[in-house]
Motif scaffolding. Structure first.
Motif, mmCIF file in Angstrom:
data_model
loop_
_atom_site.group_PDB
_atom_site.id
_atom_site.type_symbol
_atom_site.label_atom_id
_atom_site.label_comp_id
_atom_site.label_asym_id
_atom_site.label_seq_id
_atom_site.Cartn_x
_atom_site.Cartn_y
_atom_site.Cartn_z
ATOM 1 N N LEU A 177 -2.895 2.395 -7.920
ATOM 2 C CA LEU A 177 -4.211 1.938 -7.496
ATOM 3 C C LEU A 177 -5.266 2.226 -8.564
ATOM 4 N N ILE A 178 -5.258 3.453 -9.100
ATOM 5 C CA ILE A 178 -6.230 3.818 -10.139
ATOM 6 C C ILE A 178 -6.117 2.844 -11.310
ATOM 7 N N SER A 179 -4.864 2.560 -11.711
ATOM 8 C CA SER A 179 -4.682 1.698 -12.882
ATOM 9 C C SER A 179 -5.167 0.281 -12.590
ATOM 10 N N GLN A 180 -5.015 -0.177 -11.329
ATOM 11 C CA GLN A 180 -5.478 -1.532 -11.008
ATOM 12 C C GLN A 180 -7.006 -1.610 -11.032
ATOM 13 N N VAL A 181 -7.640 -0.548 -10.512
ATOM 14 C CA VAL A 181 -9.111 -0.568 -10.469
ATOM 15 C C VAL A 181 -9.689 -0.458 -11.879
ATOM 16 N N ILE A 319 -5.611 -5.450 -5.681
ATOM 17 C CA ILE A 319 -6.149 -4.117 -5.433
ATOM 18 C C ILE A 319 -6.072 -3.795 -3.945
ATOM 19 N N GLY A 320 -6.276 -4.829 -3.114
ATOM 20 C CA GLY A 320 -6.127 -4.652 -1.662
ATOM 21 C C GLY A 320 -4.732 -4.163 -1.316
ATOM 22 N N VAL A 321 -3.733 -4.749 -1.981
ATOM 23 C CA VAL A 321 -2.352 -4.297 -1.768
ATOM 24 C C VAL A 321 -2.231 -2.829 -2.143
ATOM 25 N N ASN A 325 -1.127 0.175 0.330
ATOM 26 C CA ASN A 325 -0.067 1.015 -0.154
ATOM 27 C C ASN A 325 -0.350 2.485 0.070
ATOM 28 N N LEU A 326 -1.566 2.859 -0.360
ATOM 29 C CA LEU A 326 -1.987 4.248 -0.292
ATOM 30 C C LEU A 326 -2.084 4.700 1.163
#
Length: 501
Positions: A177-181, A319-321, A325-326
């Motif tokens: 998630l961090i990497s996507q944001v 990012i929603g995915v 996920n989280l």
């Protein structure tokens, strides 16, 4: 009783260990967003970029990407898995050489090297630097994806073993998630800053290097492997707070006696041994079900799938995915020690199977009915949530639970290698299979999921709340034939372990 089982040092140790998994997640996800930007840089350095195209900066490039660029790009993505495949074999060796803590410290050198190689990509030839950095980083992640669950599984109290094992996966999805944001175009996913985006994957290693010396070594390693009883007791006291360690020591003493009977096994010996065949088969199938469920196909190509389903800003949907996920990994952390491993795996696989079918229907009828796009998008989100409830987190720590101290490192290495290899196969061949089957590609995964459901139902035992001893004893009984009575020895082991339960 449970209150004093979670002490400060235990929390610190688990947190520090899973920083390694955070890095693994970051490296998995980081390559997804800035694909076009990096391809353009490759093209520039390879001399295949037509400079007159440059000022327009059109991201939905009209011209097809040059084949050489495509090859270097695919290599940048997949060399990571190759690194992991190679190094996952060395997990046992690294873990037993100087211990779990020193092992994790040593491999951080790799992570920082990989990060620097990618971060300085613009100073050299970008595609060579990135591919080298991804290879080193993959090599690191293969080691850490084995060392982390091993260390966490060995220090966690039985009541929390599942929850703490799931934290490995939680850290992975947080990293994704961090990497996507950060990879969004207006942050770091642009022409100037993409090397920094890739290079940051070495950052958690620096923090981990600072914190690791503060963490106690795994008592199981100290006592069972090295025979240092006093040090093991001290480590236990630090991990559990100051209460009486005699029960834990007794459990480890039993494990040590068992371990004396069984020598430390090499990978080859484990493959050949008939004693562990059942466990090994279950362990490998769990990892196969994680990778061949089609989850990585969704992660690697989600942006493409979303734009096909008609989302205007596919990056945000991806990012929603990541967020879903989280959330669902957190759900798994909460329930895994109550609901049990087997139940959650079955629920997860079953849900994914239905979603894969729904997704296919959605993609096939996309152009006939407009509302079908909603079906396929909802199916993607549900698919991911079901994955994180069971098949995502469980295989990692399940392997550590299935094996006793002797064959454990070899088993984790084999399972890890199996995971990385299938990861590589999916990453490499999914685009081709998708080109072949078009919208029907997820039917393939639905079929595979069905196989895994049947397998899990008939073959996978429940391990929650059992000591490592009891789990092993269960397999021994199964091996000797379910109908014949268990022999005296395993019965004794069983009586012993149930008496202190």
């Amino acid at each position: 009783v449970k209150q004093h089982q979670l002490s400060g040092p235990l929390a610190l140790s688990v947190f520090t260990a899973v920083l390694g998994s955070l890095q693994y997640g970051y490296s998995l996800g980081v390559i997804n967003a800035p694909q076009k930007v990096i391809e353009r840089n490759y093209a520039r350095s390879l001399g295949t970029l037509r400079e007159d195209m440059e000022p327009s900066r059109n991201l939905s490039d009209a011209e097809p990407t040059h084949p050489t660029v495509v090859m270097y790009w695919s290599l940048s993505v997949s060399i990571f898995s190759i690194g992991g495949m190679v190094s996952s074999f060395l997990v046992g060796f690294v873990a037993d050489l100087r211990g779990r803590i020193k092992g994790m410290l040593a491999v951080n050198i790799l992570a920082i090297t990989g990060g620097l190689l990618m971060g300085l990509a613009k100073m050299g030839t970008p595609h060579i630097m990135v591919i080298a950095g991804r290879a080193v980083m993959g090599f690191y992640c293969g080691l850490s994806s084995g060392l982390v669950p091993m260390y966490v599984g060995e220090i966690a109290p039985v009541a929390y073993r599942g929850a703490m094992g799931t934290l490995h996966q939680l850290a992975i999805v947080t990293g994704i998630l961090i990497s996507q944001v950060i990879g969004l175009e207006f942050l770091l996913g642009n022409d100037d800053l993409w090397p920094l985006l890739l290079g940051l994957s070495g950052a958690p290693a620096i923090l981990q290097t600072v914190l690791l010396p503060l963490c106690p070594e795994s008592p199981r390693y100290l006592f069972i492997k090295l025979g240092k009883e006093e040090e093991a007791r001290k480590a236990l006291q630090r991990l559990k707070g100051v209460h009486d360690t005699s029960k834990d020591m007794a459990e480890m003493r039993e494990e040590k006696q068992e371990a004396m009977k069984e020598k430390q096994m090499s990978i080859l010996a484990l493959v050949r041994s008939s004693v562990y065949r059942q466990q090994l088969f279950v362990a490998l199938m769990m990892h196969l079900s994680q990778q061949f469920s089609g989850i990585n196909a969704i992660f690697y190509y989600s942006t493409g799938i979303f734009s096909k389903a008609g989302v205007t800003q596919p990056v945000y949907a991806t990012i929603g995915v990541g967020v879903i996920n989280l959330i669902f990994t957190l759900v798994s952390v909460a329930v895994v020690d109550r609901a049990g491993r087997r139940t959650l795996t079955l629920v997860g696989l079953g849900g994914m199977c239905c979603c894969a079918i729904a997704m296919t229907v959605g993609l096939v009828y996309l152009h006939t009915y407009t509302w079908m796009s909603i079906v396929s998008i909802v199916a993607i989100f549900l698919f991911v949530s079901f994955f994180e409830i069971g098949p995502g987190p469980i295989p990692w720590f399940f392997v550590a639970e299935l094996f006793s101290q002797g064959p454990r490192p070899a088993a984790i290495a084999l399972a890890g290698c199996c995971n990385w290899t299938s990861n590589f196969i999916i990453g490499m061949f999914f685009p081709y299979i998708e080109a072949l089957c078009g919208s029907y590609v997820f039917i393939l995964f639905a079929g595979l999921l069905l196989v895994f459901i049947v397998f899990t139902y008939f073959r996978v035992p429940e391990t929650k709340g059992k000591t490592f001893e009891e789990i092993a004893a269960g397999f021994q009984r199964k091996r000797k034939g379910t109908n014949s009575a268990p022999t005296g020895e395993t019965e004794m082991v069983h009586l012993k372990s149930s008496s202190d339960a």
